[in-house]
Design a protein around this motif. Sequence first.
Motif, PDB file in Angstrom:
ATOM      1  N   ALA A  25       0.837  -1.203   0.000  1.00  0.00           N
ATOM      2  CA  ALA A  25       0.000   0.000   0.000  1.00  0.00           C
ATOM      3  C   ALA A  25       0.872   1.252   0.000  1.00  0.00           C
ATOM      4  N   LYS A  26       1.970   1.209   0.733  1.00  0.00           N
ATOM      5  CA  LYS A  26       2.875   2.360   0.799  1.00  0.00           C
ATOM      6  C   LYS A  26       3.526   2.624  -0.568  1.00  0.00           C
ATOM      7  N   GLU A  27       3.931   1.560  -1.235  1.00  0.00           N
ATOM      8  CA  GLU A  27       4.528   1.711  -2.571  1.00  0.00           C
ATOM      9  C   GLU A  27       3.516   2.273  -3.561  1.00  0.00           C
ATOM     10  N   LEU A  28       2.271   1.839  -3.450  1.00  0.00           N
ATOM     11  CA  LEU A  28       1.219   2.375  -4.319  1.00  0.00           C
ATOM     12  C   LEU A  28       1.018   3.867  -4.073  1.00  0.00           C
ATOM     13  N   MET A  29       1.054   4.280  -2.811  1.00  0.00           N
ATOM     14  CA  MET A  29       0.911   5.703  -2.497  1.00  0.00           C
ATOM     15  C   MET A  29       2.063   6.505  -3.087  1.00  0.00           C
ATOM     16  N   HIS A  30       3.278   5.961  -3.009  1.00  0.00           N
ATOM     17  CA  HIS A  30       4.435   6.647  -3.595  1.00  0.00           C
ATOM     18  C   HIS A  30       4.271   6.770  -5.111  1.00  0.00           C
ATOM     19  N   LEU A  31       3.811   5.708  -5.751  1.00  0.00           N
ATOM     20  CA  LEU A  31       3.584   5.765  -7.200  1.00  0.00           C
ATOM     21  C   LEU A  31       2.536   6.818  -7.548  1.00  0.00           C
ATOM     22  N   GLU A  32       1.490   6.900  -6.761  1.00  0.00           N
ATOM     23  CA  GLU A  32       0.458   7.907  -7.000  1.00  0.00           C
ATOM     24  C   GLU A  32       1.021   9.313  -6.852  1.00  0.00           C
ATOM     25  N   ASP A  33       1.892   9.511  -5.856  1.00  0.00           N
ATOM     26  CA  ASP A  33       2.535  10.814  -5.667  1.00  0.00           C
ATOM     27  C   ASP A  33       3.416  11.173  -6.863  1.00  0.00           C
ATOM     28  N   VAL A  34       4.190  10.217  -7.332  1.00  0.00           N
ATOM     29  CA  VAL A  34       5.077  10.458  -8.475  1.00  0.00           C
ATOM     30  C   VAL A  34       4.240  10.719  -9.728  1.00  0.00           C
ATOM     31  N   LEU A  35       3.136  10.023  -9.860  1.00  0.00           N
ATOM     32  CA  LEU A  35       2.234  10.231 -10.988  1.00  0.00           C
ATOM     33  C   LEU A  35       1.727  11.672 -11.003  1.00  0.00           C
ATOM     34  N   THR A  36       1.332  12.158  -9.848  1.00  0.00           N
ATOM     35  CA  THR A  36       0.859  13.542  -9.732  1.00  0.00           C
ATOM     36  C   THR A  36       1.965  14.527 -10.093  1.00  0.00           C
ATOM     37  N   MET A  37       3.184  14.257  -9.637  1.00  0.00           N
ATOM     38  CA  MET A  37       4.309  15.142  -9.953  1.00  0.00           C
ATOM     39  C   MET A  37       4.625  15.138 -11.450  1.00  0.00           C
ATOM     40  N   GLU A  38       4.584  13.964 -12.070  1.00  0.00           N
ATOM     41  CA  GLU A  38       4.853  13.884 -13.511  1.00  0.00           C
ATOM     42  C   GLU A  38       3.793  14.639 -14.300  1.00  0.00           C
ATOM     43  N   GLU A  39       2.538  14.533 -13.866  1.00  0.00           N
ATOM     44  CA  GLU A  39       1.463  15.275 -14.533  1.00  0.00           C
ATOM     45  C   GLU A  39       1.700  16.778 -14.433  1.00  0.00           C
ATOM     46  N   ASP A  65       7.876  13.309 -19.901  1.00  0.00           N
ATOM     47  CA  ASP A  65       6.980  13.213 -18.749  1.00  0.00           C
ATOM     48  C   ASP A  65       5.748  12.377 -19.094  1.00  0.00           C
ATOM     49  N   GLN A  66       5.214  12.550 -20.296  1.00  0.00           N
ATOM     50  CA  GLN A  66       4.056  11.761 -20.724  1.00  0.00           C
ATOM     51  C   GLN A  66       4.403  10.276 -20.791  1.00  0.00           C
ATOM     52  N   GLN A  67       5.604   9.967 -21.266  1.00  0.00           N
ATOM     53  CA  GLN A  67       6.042   8.567 -21.319  1.00  0.00           C
ATOM     54  C   GLN A  67       6.167   7.999 -19.908  1.00  0.00           C
ATOM     55  N   HIS A  68       6.710   8.801 -18.996  1.00  0.00           N
ATOM     56  CA  HIS A  68       6.823   8.370 -17.605  1.00  0.00           C
ATOM     57  C   HIS A  68       5.436   8.127 -17.007  1.00  0.00           C
ATOM     58  N   LEU A  69       4.496   9.011 -17.343  1.00  0.00           N
ATOM     59  CA  LEU A  69       3.130   8.851 -16.852  1.00  0.00           C
ATOM     60  C   LEU A  69       2.539   7.516 -17.284  1.00  0.00           C
ATOM     61  N   GLN A  70       2.714   7.179 -18.547  1.00  0.00           N
ATOM     62  CA  GLN A  70       2.167   5.915 -19.048  1.00  0.00           C
ATOM     63  C   GLN A  70       2.781   4.720 -18.326  1.00  0.00           C
ATOM     64  N   THR A  71       4.081   4.772 -18.109  1.00  0.00           N
ATOM     65  CA  THR A  71       4.759   3.686 -17.402  1.00  0.00           C
ATOM     66  C   THR A  71       4.250   3.581 -15.966  1.00  0.00           C
TER      67      THR A  71
END
Length: 65
Positions: free
Chosen positions: A4-18, A47-53
């Motif tokens: 769950a913690k890793e998922l939260m980190h991914l969500e945070d990074v997703l927001t930053m990439e956006e 950044d868009q490529q990172h978002l997709q990944t």
Amino acid sequence: MLTAKELMHLEDVLTMEESCAKACNHFASMTQDNQAKQVLQQMAQKDQQHLQTLKKHLSAGQTLQ
């Protein structure tokens, strides 16, 4: 498997990439310097490529836990 913690980190990074992609596109549209515009557009594209990944990893992780 993602925790769950890793998922939260991914969500945070997703927001930053956006945010980064939006900012790069915004500044690219505002500049008159063609070289700067090209660099900013390339950055936004990466950044868009990172978002997709990240989205792939995030959706895969959500189904695991």
